[in-house]
Write a protein that holds these residues in place. Structure first.
Motif, PDB file in Angstrom:
ATOM      1  N   VAL A 115       0.853  -1.189   0.000  1.00  0.00           N
ATOM      2  CA  VAL A 115       0.000   0.000   0.000  1.00  0.00           C
ATOM      3  C   VAL A 115       0.889   1.240   0.000  1.00  0.00           C
ATOM      4  O   VAL A 115       1.907   1.276   0.692  1.00  0.00           O
ATOM      5  CB  VAL A 115      -0.909   0.003   1.258  1.00  0.00           C
ATOM      6  CG1 VAL A 115      -1.716   1.285   1.345  1.00  0.00           C
ATOM      7  CG2 VAL A 115      -1.802  -1.218   1.271  1.00  0.00           C
ATOM      8  N   LEU A 116       0.480   2.263  -0.758  1.00  0.00           N
ATOM      9  CA  LEU A 116       1.219   3.522  -0.753  1.00  0.00           C
ATOM     10  C   LEU A 116       0.726   4.372   0.407  1.00  0.00           C
ATOM     11  O   LEU A 116      -0.425   4.801   0.435  1.00  0.00           O
ATOM     12  CB  LEU A 116       1.040   4.268  -2.077  1.00  0.00           C
ATOM     13  CG  LEU A 116       1.711   3.617  -3.281  1.00  0.00           C
ATOM     14  CD1 LEU A 116       1.398   4.399  -4.555  1.00  0.00           C
ATOM     15  CD2 LEU A 116       3.213   3.507  -3.076  1.00  0.00           C
ATOM     16  N   ASP A 117       1.605   4.581   1.376  1.00  0.00           N
ATOM     17  CA  ASP A 117       1.271   5.335   2.583  1.00  0.00           C
ATOM     18  C   ASP A 117       1.783   6.761   2.490  1.00  0.00           C
ATOM     19  O   ASP A 117       2.800   7.041   1.854  1.00  0.00           O
ATOM     20  CB  ASP A 117       1.931   4.682   3.816  1.00  0.00           C
ATOM     21  CG  ASP A 117       1.313   3.355   4.176  1.00  0.00           C
ATOM     22  OD1 ASP A 117       0.091   3.188   4.002  1.00  0.00           O
ATOM     23  OD2 ASP A 117       2.063   2.480   4.661  1.00  0.00           O
ATOM     24  N   ALA A 118       1.101   7.650   3.210  1.00  0.00           N
ATOM     25  CA  ALA A 118       1.560   9.031   3.342  1.00  0.00           C
ATOM     26  C   ALA A 118       2.672   9.090   4.386  1.00  0.00           C
ATOM     27  O   ALA A 118       2.767   8.218   5.255  1.00  0.00           O
ATOM     28  CB  ALA A 118       0.397   9.927   3.779  1.00  0.00           C
ATOM     29  N   THR A 119       3.501  10.116   4.284  1.00  0.00           N
ATOM     30  CA  THR A 119       4.508  10.358   5.313  1.00  0.00           C
ATOM     31  C   THR A 119       4.295  11.746   5.895  1.00  0.00           C
ATOM     32  O   THR A 119       3.864  12.664   5.197  1.00  0.00           O
ATOM     33  CB  THR A 119       5.944  10.210   4.773  1.00  0.00           C
ATOM     34  OG1 THR A 119       6.854  10.120   5.867  1.00  0.00           O
ATOM     35  CG2 THR A 119       6.359  11.362   3.883  1.00  0.00           C
ATOM     36  N   THR A 120       4.564  11.871   7.176  1.00  0.00           N
ATOM     37  CA  THR A 120       4.478  13.146   7.871  1.00  0.00           C
ATOM     38  C   THR A 120       5.889  13.667   8.100  1.00  0.00           C
ATOM     39  O   THR A 120       6.733  12.952   8.650  1.00  0.00           O
ATOM     40  CB  THR A 120       3.748  12.983   9.223  1.00  0.00           C
ATOM     41  OG1 THR A 120       2.414  12.511   8.966  1.00  0.00           O
ATOM     42  CG2 THR A 120       3.675  14.305   9.973  1.00  0.00           C
ATOM     43  N   LEU A 121       6.137  14.882   7.645  1.00  0.00           N
ATOM     44  CA  LEU A 121       7.432  15.526   7.853  1.00  0.00           C
ATOM     45  C   LEU A 121       7.352  16.323   9.149  1.00  0.00           C
ATOM     46  O   LEU A 121       6.396  17.067   9.362  1.00  0.00           O
ATOM     47  CB  LEU A 121       7.759  16.459   6.681  1.00  0.00           C
ATOM     48  CG  LEU A 121       7.734  15.803   5.305  1.00  0.00           C
ATOM     49  CD1 LEU A 121       7.888  16.851   4.223  1.00  0.00           C
ATOM     50  CD2 LEU A 121       8.813  14.757   5.194  1.00  0.00           C
TER      51      LEU A 121
END
Length: 172
Positions: A161-167
């Protein structure tokens, strides 16, 4: 209860501990951690840690480990190698706690020590990224890290699954 010991490893020490470092990484990836790997390939893990050893020898990174009963159970790295216009910052990467050693405050202590090491190196800004909604995000927030933004579809998970990342960032 076994005492947890923390140690900054140099390149030779890390080279000597390659199997233990691979075990920690394998344990985390096997549990679905989003730390740059999509499967538990021993050769890929070994190459990763060999690259870290080189970076340690060059002074580009520092590596902190946690030991429980003389066994490495967790890691965190501080990346010091930055471009000239970013010499004031460092990146925190690979906060890994083996599943068998979780819920003991190890991740928090590793982060506190990593932040202190960055300050000692003269860094005034720290950055990291984490899978959005991951269990580590509340830890970072509790330590004063701020969200800079989120990138959708950033990394492929172990489930494909393509997950979001938090910067995130922290001034220190």
């Amino acid at each position: 209860m076994n005492q947890i010991e923390y140690e900054w490893l140099n390149a030779q020490q890390a080279r000597d501990e390659l199997p233990a470092l691979c075990r920690v990484l394998n344990g985390c990836v096997a549990q679905g951690a989003s730390v740059g790997f999509v499967d538990c390939d021993p050769q890929t893990f070994s190459r990763f840690w060999q690259d870290v050893v080189f970076s340690l020898a060059c002074g580009d990174k520092t590596l902190l480990v946690a030991r429980l009963a003389d066994r490495i159970v967790a890691t965190v790295m501080v990346v010091l190698a930055m471009p000239p216009n970013g010499a004031h910052r460092a990146e925190v990467i690979k906060l890994l706690v083996h599943p068998d050693a979780r819920r003991r405050g190890i991740a928090r202590e590793l982060m506190l020590r990593a932040e202190a090491r960055a300050r000692e190196a003269g860094r005034t800004l720290l950055v990291l990224d984490t899978r959005s909604g991951d269990v580590a995000e509340p830890l970072y927030r509790s330590l004063g890290w701020q969200v800079a933004g989120e990138i959708p579809h950033y990394a492929c998970s172990t489930e494909g699954v393509l997950d979001a990342t938090t910067l995130m960032y922290k001034r220190c």
